[in-house]
Scaffold this motif. Sequence first.
Motif, PDB file in Angstrom:
ATOM      1  N   VAL A   9       1.520  10.792  47.927  1.00  0.00           N
ATOM      2  CA  VAL A   9       0.908  10.827  46.592  1.00  0.00           C
ATOM      3  C   VAL A   9       1.392   9.677  45.720  1.00  0.00           C
ATOM      4  O   VAL A   9       2.515   9.193  45.862  1.00  0.00           O
ATOM      5  CB  VAL A   9       1.207  12.173  45.876  1.00  0.00           C
ATOM      6  N   ASP A  10       0.513   9.288  44.785  1.00  0.00           N
ATOM      7  CA  ASP A  10       0.889   8.264  43.808  1.00  0.00           C
ATOM      8  C   ASP A  10       1.900   8.846  42.821  1.00  0.00           C
ATOM      9  O   ASP A  10       1.910  10.055  42.579  1.00  0.00           O
ATOM     10  CB  ASP A  10      -0.359   7.805  43.027  1.00  0.00           C
ATOM     11  N   PRO A  11       2.711   7.986  42.214  1.00  0.00           N
ATOM     12  CA  PRO A  11       3.651   8.504  41.207  1.00  0.00           C
ATOM     13  C   PRO A  11       2.887   8.932  39.945  1.00  0.00           C
ATOM     14  O   PRO A  11       1.854   8.341  39.618  1.00  0.00           O
ATOM     15  CB  PRO A  11       4.541   7.296  40.913  1.00  0.00           C
ATOM     16  N   HIS A  12       3.413   9.954  39.259  1.00  0.00           N
ATOM     17  CA  HIS A  12       2.755  10.421  38.030  1.00  0.00           C
ATOM     18  C   HIS A  12       2.674   9.313  36.990  1.00  0.00           C
ATOM     19  O   HIS A  12       1.753   9.267  36.192  1.00  0.00           O
ATOM     20  CB  HIS A  12       3.510  11.622  37.448  1.00  0.00           C
ATOM     21  N   SER A  13       3.650   8.424  36.986  1.00  0.00           N
ATOM     22  CA  SER A  13       3.659   7.336  35.991  1.00  0.00           C
ATOM     23  C   SER A  13       2.497   6.369  36.203  1.00  0.00           C
ATOM     24  O   SER A  13       2.133   5.615  35.289  1.00  0.00           O
ATOM     25  CB  SER A  13       4.972   6.549  36.099  1.00  0.00           C
ATOM     26  N   GLY A  14       1.923   6.357  37.425  1.00  0.00           N
ATOM     27  CA  GLY A  14       0.899   5.359  37.748  1.00  0.00           C
ATOM     28  C   GLY A  14       1.496   3.962  37.864  1.00  0.00           C
ATOM     29  O   GLY A  14       0.772   2.974  37.862  1.00  0.00           O
ATOM     30  N   GLU A  15       2.828   3.892  37.994  1.00  0.00           N
ATOM     31  CA  GLU A  15       3.488   2.570  38.058  1.00  0.00           C
ATOM     32  C   GLU A  15       4.216   2.376  39.389  1.00  0.00           C
ATOM     33  O   GLU A  15       4.741   3.334  39.963  1.00  0.00           O
ATOM     34  CB  GLU A  15       4.528   2.450  36.931  1.00  0.00           C
ATOM     35  N   TRP A  72       7.529  -8.131  48.728  1.00  0.00           N
ATOM     36  CA  TRP A  72       6.672  -7.825  49.880  1.00  0.00           C
ATOM     37  C   TRP A  72       6.048  -6.422  49.813  1.00  0.00           C
ATOM     38  O   TRP A  72       5.098  -6.133  50.506  1.00  0.00           O
ATOM     39  CB  TRP A  72       7.451  -7.985  51.189  1.00  0.00           C
ATOM     40  N   ALA A  73       6.588  -5.565  48.941  1.00  0.00           N
ATOM     41  CA  ALA A  73       6.066  -4.190  48.907  1.00  0.00           C
ATOM     42  C   ALA A  73       6.063  -3.667  47.475  1.00  0.00           C
ATOM     43  O   ALA A  73       6.808  -4.165  46.620  1.00  0.00           O
ATOM     44  CB  ALA A  73       6.926  -3.294  49.779  1.00  0.00           C
ATOM     45  N   GLN A  74       5.202  -2.672  47.246  1.00  0.00           N
ATOM     46  CA  GLN A  74       5.192  -1.995  45.944  1.00  0.00           C
ATOM     47  C   GLN A  74       5.681  -0.570  46.150  1.00  0.00           C
ATOM     48  O   GLN A  74       5.124   0.173  46.969  1.00  0.00           O
ATOM     49  CB  GLN A  74       3.781  -1.968  45.384  1.00  0.00           C
ATOM     50  N   ILE A  75       6.687  -0.224  45.392  1.00  0.00           N
ATOM     51  CA  ILE A  75       7.359   1.078  45.554  1.00  0.00           C
ATOM     52  C   ILE A  75       7.024   1.950  44.344  1.00  0.00           C
ATOM     53  O   ILE A  75       7.080   1.477  43.195  1.00  0.00           O
ATOM     54  CB  ILE A  75       8.890   0.859  45.641  1.00  0.00           C
ATOM     55  N   PRO A  76       6.669   3.232  44.577  1.00  0.00           N
ATOM     56  CA  PRO A  76       6.328   4.095  43.445  1.00  0.00           C
ATOM     57  C   PRO A  76       7.490   4.229  42.445  1.00  0.00           C
ATOM     58  O   PRO A  76       8.634   4.441  42.861  1.00  0.00           O
ATOM     59  CB  PRO A  76       6.062   5.460  44.104  1.00  0.00           C
ATOM     60  N   ARG A  77       7.158   4.084  41.171  1.00  0.00           N
ATOM     61  CA  ARG A  77       8.180   4.272  40.142  1.00  0.00           C
ATOM     62  C   ARG A  77       8.181   5.741  39.740  1.00  0.00           C
ATOM     63  O   ARG A  77       7.423   6.188  38.866  1.00  0.00           O
ATOM     64  CB  ARG A  77       7.865   3.387  38.939  1.00  0.00           C
ATOM     65  N   GLY A  78       9.025   6.502  40.424  1.00  0.00           N
ATOM     66  CA  GLY A  78       9.068   7.942  40.186  1.00  0.00           C
ATOM     67  C   GLY A  78       9.584   8.258  38.800  1.00  0.00           C
ATOM     68  O   GLY A  78      10.248   7.437  38.162  1.00  0.00           O
ATOM     69  N   SER A  79       9.254   9.457  38.319  1.00  0.00           N
ATOM     70  CA  SER A  79       9.749   9.910  37.023  1.00  0.00           C
ATOM     71  C   SER A  79      10.069  11.399  37.148  1.00  0.00           C
ATOM     72  O   SER A  79       9.910  11.993  38.217  1.00  0.00           O
ATOM     73  CB  SER A  79       8.701   9.668  35.937  1.00  0.00           C
ATOM     74  N   GLU A  80      10.473  11.964  36.017  1.00  0.00           N
ATOM     75  CA  GLU A  80      10.880  13.365  36.010  1.00  0.00           C
ATOM     76  C   GLU A  80       9.823  14.276  36.631  1.00  0.00           C
ATOM     77  O   GLU A  80      10.150  15.186  37.391  1.00  0.00           O
ATOM     78  CB  GLU A  80      11.138  13.760  34.548  1.00  0.00           C
TER      79      GLU A  80
END
Length: 489
Positions: free
Chosen positions: A16-22, A35-43
């Motif tokens: 799943v995508d991170p809730h932040s959308g970032e 080289w990669a995009q990592i989901p910016r997780g949040s609470e």
Amino acid sequence: MAVLEKFQNFIDGNFVDPHSGEWFASENPYTQEDWAQIPRGSESDIFAAVDAAAKAFEAPEWGGVTAAMRGAMLNKLADCIAEKGEYLAAIETRDNGKLYSEMKAQLSYIPHIFRYYAGLADKVTGDVVPLDRPDGFAYTRKEPLGVVAAITPWNSPLLLATFKLAPALAAGNTVVLKPSEHASASTLEFAKVFSEAGFPNGVLNVVTGFGHEVGPALVGHDKVEKVAFTGGESGGCAVAQAAGARAKGVLLELGGKSPNIVFEDANLENALNGVIAGIFAASGQTCIAGSRLLVQQSIYEKFLEKLIAKASTARMGDPMKPDTQVGPVTTAAQFTKILECIETAKSEGALCSLGGAPGVGRFVQPTIFTDVTPNMRIAQEEVFGPVLAVIPFRDEEEALAIANNTDYGLAAGVWTENLSRAHRVEKRLKAGTVWVNTYRAFSVQLPFGGYKRSGLGRENGRAAIEEFMETKSVWINLAPKFPNPFIMQ
Ligand code: NAD
């Protein structure tokens, strides 16, 4: 501009995508290109992951299965990892810059760790306890804790995750895993392998992000029963404080300033290789780095000459190439920190006998400081880079005093051909692991962990599974009649 590979979090069996959308970029330390995009997780990602883990813990598909069935699932996982080992190792090298040959060796060992705990799952037993009360029959039962949080650093992402996951899952827990923001990709790729191994949804969840953004939500979550953390001292202490405030358990694997002690009666050729393996392997970016070399005065000059000659031939370069011996430093911040430590050592009067400068790209030359005195910062503080501090000693007493004169106590190496001396010295070293005539050797069978500020608790070995279990005491009253209700029985 190159299109970067985009990863997703793994929650409740879904990517799943991170809730932040970032997302944030992950960089290849060798090329210094993203080289990669990592989901910016949040609470909210953490809450979803912990809820999924808590639900999975109670569900019959996991909570209701036998220990032997959990073992079978872990064996299947080991097979799946073995098939993808080289692929996962290449991702680790791309993400943290460590030698592919080392990451490949780690990945080839990881299935053995899962198999070890798969075999142990149905062999952890309670006891029938011989009470001192004639009317009581009692036994203990070992039970899983519930949801475990696993937090890992960037230097060996999957190996260090496995140290936590394998025993925690074998014990019947569910896990929320938070890898380092500097090297998250292999853990997210591992989640894909995990999702194919047949575990129920929610047993493992992976949320990526920055420590200060997702860490407190995970550690402080009411449904998390224990936090298993590997990383630096400041992160570890923050985790321990937050966990302590809610009376939950922690397992901490932190830093080190480990001594390699070379006595005059050592096999000097082997000692030389052990010292080099201890500090220049992984560019010194390992918690067990033998970053202090203690050499007996009678062989000091001779040993140093050989050491400097050998270390000066170390080949720096592309970590994917099999003949590279020293790879880049993983992060820009770490690169700056290593160079600062080198400048501090120079300003404190340590003699820079090799290296002491950056290489081309994000490399630090293998560096050796001699004439180091035990209280200099270079002899006390973890550098986490290819920087060795060499200190001479007269005799065993002085060697032990210097070796134990640090806040850390993760590991130590002793080099001697004298059997009695080896045992005598080993016994007095304050370190979780003492290697005699070897260094950086590892086996899942042997407990690993730190004395003093190097950590709390043990990973690996039989004991590690109990780090993730509660002990329940069960008392059966055999007497037909309840005695006096107003006094303790
Ligand atoms: P770090 O402490 O910066 O980060 C480790 C992990 O903790 C990361 O996932 C990070 O995001 C997270 N984190 C940071 N602050 C947090 C907080 N307040 N709450 C929750 N999580 C938080 O460590 P690092 O720089 O990634 O790794 C290097 C350190 O790890 C070194 O000190 C090294 O000695 C240590 N290390 C120890 C072992 C061991 O087994 N003893 C093994 C490898 C590395």
